[in-house]
Scaffold this motif. Structure first.
Motif, mmCIF file in Angstrom:
data_model
loop_
_atom_site.group_PDB
_atom_site.id
_atom_site.type_symbol
_atom_site.label_atom_id
_atom_site.label_comp_id
_atom_site.label_asym_id
_atom_site.label_seq_id
_atom_site.Cartn_x
_atom_site.Cartn_y
_atom_site.Cartn_z
ATOM 1 N N ASP A 468 0.852 -1.185 0.000
ATOM 2 C CA ASP A 468 0.000 0.000 0.000
ATOM 3 C C ASP A 468 0.894 1.244 0.000
ATOM 4 N N LEU A 470 0.297 4.245 0.750
ATOM 5 C CA LEU A 470 -0.207 5.349 1.576
ATOM 6 C C LEU A 470 0.904 6.033 2.362
ATOM 7 N N THR A 471 1.688 5.270 3.103
ATOM 8 C CA THR A 471 2.723 5.873 3.960
ATOM 9 C C THR A 471 3.717 6.678 3.135
ATOM 10 N N GLU A 472 4.187 6.092 2.051
ATOM 11 C CA GLU A 472 5.128 6.804 1.182
ATOM 12 C C GLU A 472 4.473 8.048 0.586
ATOM 13 N N LEU A 474 2.030 9.916 1.802
ATOM 14 C CA LEU A 474 1.884 10.995 2.781
ATOM 15 C C LEU A 474 3.203 11.728 3.006
ATOM 16 N N THR A 475 4.283 10.984 3.033
ATOM 17 C CA THR A 475 5.595 11.611 3.203
ATOM 18 C C THR A 475 5.952 12.478 1.998
ATOM 19 N N ASP A 478 3.821 15.595 1.867
ATOM 20 C CA ASP A 478 4.309 16.540 2.874
ATOM 21 C C ASP A 478 5.395 17.430 2.271
ATOM 22 N N THR A 512 -6.925 12.559 6.752
ATOM 23 C CA THR A 512 -5.745 12.100 7.481
ATOM 24 C C THR A 512 -4.741 13.251 7.505
ATOM 25 N N THR A 514 -0.251 14.405 7.107
ATOM 26 C CA THR A 514 1.119 14.052 6.746
ATOM 27 C C THR A 514 1.948 13.909 8.024
ATOM 28 N N PRO A 515 3.167 13.379 7.927
ATOM 29 C CA PRO A 515 4.007 13.243 9.124
ATOM 30 C C PRO A 515 4.218 14.549 9.885
#
Length: 525
Positions: A468, A470-472, A474-475, A478, A512, A514-515
């Motif tokens: 997934d 998603l995490t990448e 969001l980073t 950002d 949601t 971002t970091p």
């Protein structure tokens, strides 16, 4: 009054112009001519190749040691692989150009004689041999648009030139310069009587060097634009000068086209008391793209070629290129579509081309898209981000999957359909849609500007066998939003895995962050 030139070779009495002979290493060129070398000059279309050759021809003839002749062989392209027809055209074209430019007499009769008494595969060699033997000066011959020829015709021309090479300069041209878009390695050499292609080297292994005509540098761009100021008094603001360089990266046609549009087409620019500002440059850029001017249309047409698609499609998706042969990468550089940066990395040649490529690819989905009521506008005509988000979800739920088939590049079909939707949003409202993409980044970034609203978004694809994103995403979003100085944006993840539920069932959105805490509207499509 002079003007910025966008059609054909420059004429200093009519056009603002940089000295053509200053565009290349003239000492090197003159040294190769003195050494009786045969060489190539290549560069993308409309970068000034012909202007350079004509200027060199004029200089050599003025100095009087050489007889220099320029000939454009493009008309022989229509003969395709009919060698007899092509060689007749080539020989007669050279004879006509020599008479017109240098006053050489008797060449039409010589051309008729050699064409009547020699096989097509030796007519050009015979013509050049007899011409050189009766000339009092060594011949320097510039052959333009050579790469427009194909197959047996091109093979025959190159081999006739190679065949007479050792008789130079008394019985064959002292120097021959072949000019075109492509370097010799990419000439379309393929003899129909043979099983495979003949490499450029085997047909013309007498080439000493390939010279590439470069784009303008920033100082040259400013010098060219300042010619207009000196002649009319109308200034380009410092910000406008920077903007022209940023948008074009010195591509000569683009520089001239932007400036001509600003100074001679836009009403505000035709007022010589009105400075040429950034807003006029941006309006000119948009006009050129929307009109699909010939230069940009020809460039976009290359997107249909498989070897172009193999590179542009993953670039737009942000994927790694994989095993793409070096000659295919070099081909896109020769076309002027791409350039190398940072010691070898590939990128689109300039921001205008970067805008044209995805717009062209999204034109199919745009044409196939139904009329959409602009529910994203407030009563005062402003763009509302929340209303736009809701409109996008409704559009994608109803039309998204159906429109994917209208996109010419399957790998990035969702990106193209979304861009077509957003192009509808900004069309007519004075908004803009900026696109950022590059090899290996695994994403495409979009920035929509409309009135006071600036909206940043990132597009990701969930591919088969991958985790997934998603995490990448969001980073990465950002970082992108930070560059735009925004505290919120969109992340759209297109799910392209096999066996997933239909779009109407899986399409969903959520909030949601971002970091670093920036607000994100997440769409899973």
């Amino acid at each position: 009054m002079r003007f910025f030139n966008t059609e054909g070779p420059v004429r200093p009495e009519m056009h603002y112009v940089l000295p053509p002979l200053g565009r290349w290493d003239l000492d090197e060129v003159l040294r190769m001519i003195a050494q009786q070398k045969y060489f190539l000059l290549h560069a993308p279309r409309q970068t000034g190749k012909t202007s350079c050759l004509l200027a060199l021809m004029e200089r050599l003839n003025r100095e009087g040691h050489y007889l220099a002749v320029y000939a454009n062989l493009e008309t022989a392209q229509a003969a395709r692989e009919n060698i007899e027809l092509a060689m007749t055209d080539i020989v007669q074209t050279i004879a006509d150009e020599a008479r017109a430019d240098t006053g050489e007499q008797g060449l039409a009769e010589l051309a008729d004689d050699v064409l009547s008494n020699n096989a097509p595969t030796r007519a050009l060699r015979a013509f050049l041999t007899q011409w050189c033997e009766r000339s009092s000066r060594p011949l320097v011959l510039f052959l333009d648009e050579v790469d427009a020829l194909v197959g047996d015709t091109l093979v025959s021309l190159l081999r006739q030139l190679r065949g007479g090479y050792r008789q130079r300069p008394r019985s064959f041209p002292n120097t021959i310069v072949l000019c075109g878009v492509r370097d010799l390695r990419d000439y379309r050499i393929h003899a129909s009587s043979e099983d495979g292609p003949i490499t450029g080297g085997s047909a013309f292994n007498i080439k000493a060097k390939s010279l590439r005509l470069g784009d303008f540098n920033a100082e040259e761009v400013n010098t060219l634009l300042t010619e207009h100021t000196q002649e009319t008094g109308q200034i380009f603001t410092p910000e406008a000068l920077v903007r022209v360089w940023t948008l074009t990266q010195g591509q000569p046609w683009l520089v001239n086209a932007l400036a001509y549009e600003c100074c001679f087409e836009l009403p505000a620019g035709r007022d010589r008391a009105h400075p040429i500002c950034v807003d006029l440059i941006d309006q000119a850029k948009e006009n050129l793209i929307l009109r699909r001017v010939t230069h940009l249309d020809q460039l976009a047409d290359k997107l249909r070629e498989p070897r172009v698609r193999r590179i542009i499609e993953p670039m737009l998706a942000g994927n790694a290129l994989g095993e793409i042969p070096a000659d295919e990468r070099d081909y896109l550089i020769d076309l002027g579509l791409l350039r190398r940066v940072n010691g070898g990395g590939l990128t689109v040649a300039n921001p205008i081309y970067r805008e044209v490529l995805p717009r062209t690819l999204a034109s199919g989905p745009n044409d196939a898209m139904p009329q959409i009521r602009p529910t994203w506008l407030t009563a005062t005509g402003e763009l509302d981000a929340e209303m736009l988000f809701d409109a996008f979800l409704a559009f994608w739920r109803q039309h998204g999957e159906a429109l994917l088939g209208s996109a010419p590049y399957h790998e990035i079909a969702p990106h193209l359909v979304l861009m077509a939707f957003l192009q509808r949003v900004v069309k007519g409202g004075g908004g803009t849609l900026e696109r950022e993409y590059a090899i290996g980044r695994g994403r495409m970034d979009l920035c929509l500007r409309y009135g006071r609203l600036t909206l940043g978004m990132e597009l990701k694809v969930w591919r088969p066998g991958a985790a997934d994103p998603l995490t990448e995403g969001l980073t990465q979003l950002d970082e992108y939003l930070a560059g735009l100085n925004l505290d919120s944006g969109w992340l759209v993840i297109f799910d392209r895995r096999p066996g997933i539920p239909p779009l109407t069932e899986r399409l969903r959105s959520e909030d949601t962050q971002t970091p670093s805490g920036r607000a994100v509207r997440l769409v899973r499509a």
